[in-house]
Design a protein around this motif. Sequence first.
Motif, PDB file in Angstrom:
ATOM      1  N   ILE A   7      91.876  -8.115  69.765  1.00 57.60           N
ATOM      2  CA  ILE A   7      93.316  -7.851  69.708  1.00 57.60           C
ATOM      3  C   ILE A   7      93.695  -7.330  68.325  1.00 57.60           C
ATOM      4  O   ILE A   7      94.458  -6.359  68.201  1.00 57.60           O
ATOM      5  N   GLN A   8      93.141  -7.921  67.294  1.00 56.57           N
ATOM      6  CA  GLN A   8      93.424  -7.455  65.939  1.00 56.57           C
ATOM      7  C   GLN A   8      92.931  -6.027  65.744  1.00 56.57           C
ATOM      8  O   GLN A   8      93.602  -5.212  65.109  1.00 56.57           O
ATOM      9  N   TYR A   9      91.770  -5.711  66.292  1.00 54.07           N
ATOM     10  CA  TYR A   9      91.231  -4.349  66.201  1.00 54.07           C
ATOM     11  C   TYR A   9      92.158  -3.363  66.909  1.00 54.07           C
ATOM     12  O   TYR A   9      92.468  -2.303  66.373  1.00 54.07           O
ATOM     13  N   ILE A  10      92.602  -3.713  68.107  1.00 52.91           N
ATOM     14  CA  ILE A  10      93.516  -2.851  68.868  1.00 52.91           C
ATOM     15  C   ILE A  10      94.787  -2.600  68.071  1.00 52.91           C
ATOM     16  O   ILE A  10      95.235  -1.462  67.915  1.00 52.91           O
ATOM     17  N   ARG A  11      95.369  -3.658  67.539  1.00 51.70           N
ATOM     18  CA  ARG A  11      96.611  -3.530  66.775  1.00 51.70           C
ATOM     19  C   ARG A  11      96.413  -2.671  65.536  1.00 51.70           C
ATOM     20  O   ARG A  11      97.257  -1.856  65.182  1.00 51.70           O
ATOM     21  N   GLN A  12      95.290  -2.829  64.865  1.00 51.75           N
ATOM     22  CA  GLN A  12      95.010  -2.043  63.664  1.00 51.75           C
ATOM     23  C   GLN A  12      94.849  -0.569  64.005  1.00 51.75           C
ATOM     24  O   GLN A  12      95.417   0.294  63.335  1.00 51.75           O
ATOM     25  N   GLU A  13      94.091  -0.263  65.023  1.00 55.59           N
ATOM     26  CA  GLU A  13      93.832   1.134  65.387  1.00 55.59           C
ATOM     27  C   GLU A  13      95.103   1.863  65.822  1.00 55.59           C
ATOM     28  O   GLU A  13      95.315   3.006  65.455  1.00 55.59           O
ATOM     29  N   VAL A  14      95.930   1.191  66.605  1.00 50.84           N
ATOM     30  CA  VAL A  14      97.139   1.837  67.119  1.00 50.84           C
ATOM     31  C   VAL A  14      98.247   1.863  66.071  1.00 50.84           C
ATOM     32  O   VAL A  14      98.834   2.909  65.803  1.00 50.84           O
ATOM     33  N   ASN A  15      98.521   0.717  65.467  1.00 48.00           N
ATOM     34  CA  ASN A  15      99.678   0.608  64.581  1.00 48.00           C
ATOM     35  C   ASN A  15      99.441   1.130  63.173  1.00 48.00           C
ATOM     36  O   ASN A  15     100.347   1.683  62.570  1.00 48.00           O
ATOM     37  N   ARG A  16      98.259   0.971  62.646  1.00 49.97           N
ATOM     38  CA  ARG A  16      98.009   1.401  61.266  1.00 49.97           C
ATOM     39  C   ARG A  16      97.372   2.778  61.190  1.00 49.97           C
ATOM     40  O   ARG A  16      97.705   3.564  60.322  1.00 49.97           O
ATOM     41  N   LYS A  17      96.451   3.063  62.095  1.00 49.05           N
ATOM     42  CA  LYS A  17      95.739   4.336  62.043  1.00 49.05           C
ATOM     43  C   LYS A  17      96.369   5.406  62.931  1.00 49.05           C
ATOM     44  O   LYS A  17      96.018   6.567  62.825  1.00 49.05           O
ATOM     45  N   GLY A  18      97.247   4.989  63.836  1.00 54.10           N
ATOM     46  CA  GLY A  18      97.940   5.952  64.686  1.00 54.10           C
ATOM     47  C   GLY A  18      97.139   6.501  65.850  1.00 54.10           C
ATOM     48  O   GLY A  18      97.469   7.554  66.388  1.00 54.10           O
ATOM     49  N   CYS A  19      96.100   5.802  66.268  1.00 56.20           N
ATOM     50  CA  CYS A  19      95.308   6.237  67.422  1.00 56.20           C
ATOM     51  C   CYS A  19      96.113   6.026  68.707  1.00 56.20           C
ATOM     52  O   CYS A  19      96.962   5.150  68.781  1.00 56.20           O
ATOM     53  N   SER A  20      95.816   6.820  69.705  1.00 53.93           N
ATOM     54  CA  SER A  20      96.529   6.684  70.975  1.00 53.93           C
ATOM     55  C   SER A  20      96.004   5.483  71.757  1.00 53.93           C
ATOM     56  O   SER A  20      94.888   5.015  71.531  1.00 53.93           O
ATOM     57  N   TYR A  21      96.840   5.003  72.680  1.00 47.05           N
ATOM     58  CA  TYR A  21      96.442   3.880  73.528  1.00 47.05           C
ATOM     59  C   TYR A  21      95.179   4.221  74.317  1.00 47.05           C
ATOM     60  O   TYR A  21      94.260   3.424  74.400  1.00 47.05           O
ATOM     61  N   SER A  22      95.153   5.409  74.888  1.00 50.12           N
ATOM     62  CA  SER A  22      94.017   5.786  75.731  1.00 50.12           C
ATOM     63  C   SER A  22      92.734   5.946  74.913  1.00 50.12           C
ATOM     64  O   SER A  22      91.651   5.616  75.388  1.00 50.12           O
ATOM     65  N   ASP A  23      92.849   6.418  73.683  1.00 50.78           N
ATOM     66  CA  ASP A  23      91.674   6.552  72.824  1.00 50.78           C
ATOM     67  C   ASP A  23      91.087   5.182  72.497  1.00 50.78           C
ATOM     68  O   ASP A  23      89.874   4.967  72.598  1.00 50.78           O
ATOM     69  N   VAL A  24      91.951   4.251  72.126  1.00 51.16           N
ATOM     70  CA  VAL A  24      91.496   2.890  71.817  1.00 51.16           C
ATOM     71  C   VAL A  24      90.948   2.229  73.080  1.00 51.16           C
ATOM     72  O   VAL A  24      89.934   1.528  73.027  1.00 51.16           O
TER      73      VAL A  24
END
Length: 47
Positions: A7-24
């Motif tokens: 969950i922390q990884y998901i939040r970091q990738e989407v919220n901090r790095k700006g990756c898309s939901y589908s990419d993550v």
Amino acid sequence: MLQVTDIQYIRQEVNRKGCSYSDVARRTNVDYRTVKKYADMEKFISL
């Protein structure tokens, strides 16, 4: 059920790095709706 680290990884990738939901979702092998759910949470408290 996802682990806290996942969950922390998901939040970091989407919220901090700006990756898309589908990419993550592809990288974590989790449904994009699950990624969206955890990324959009305002407060996340790990027990």
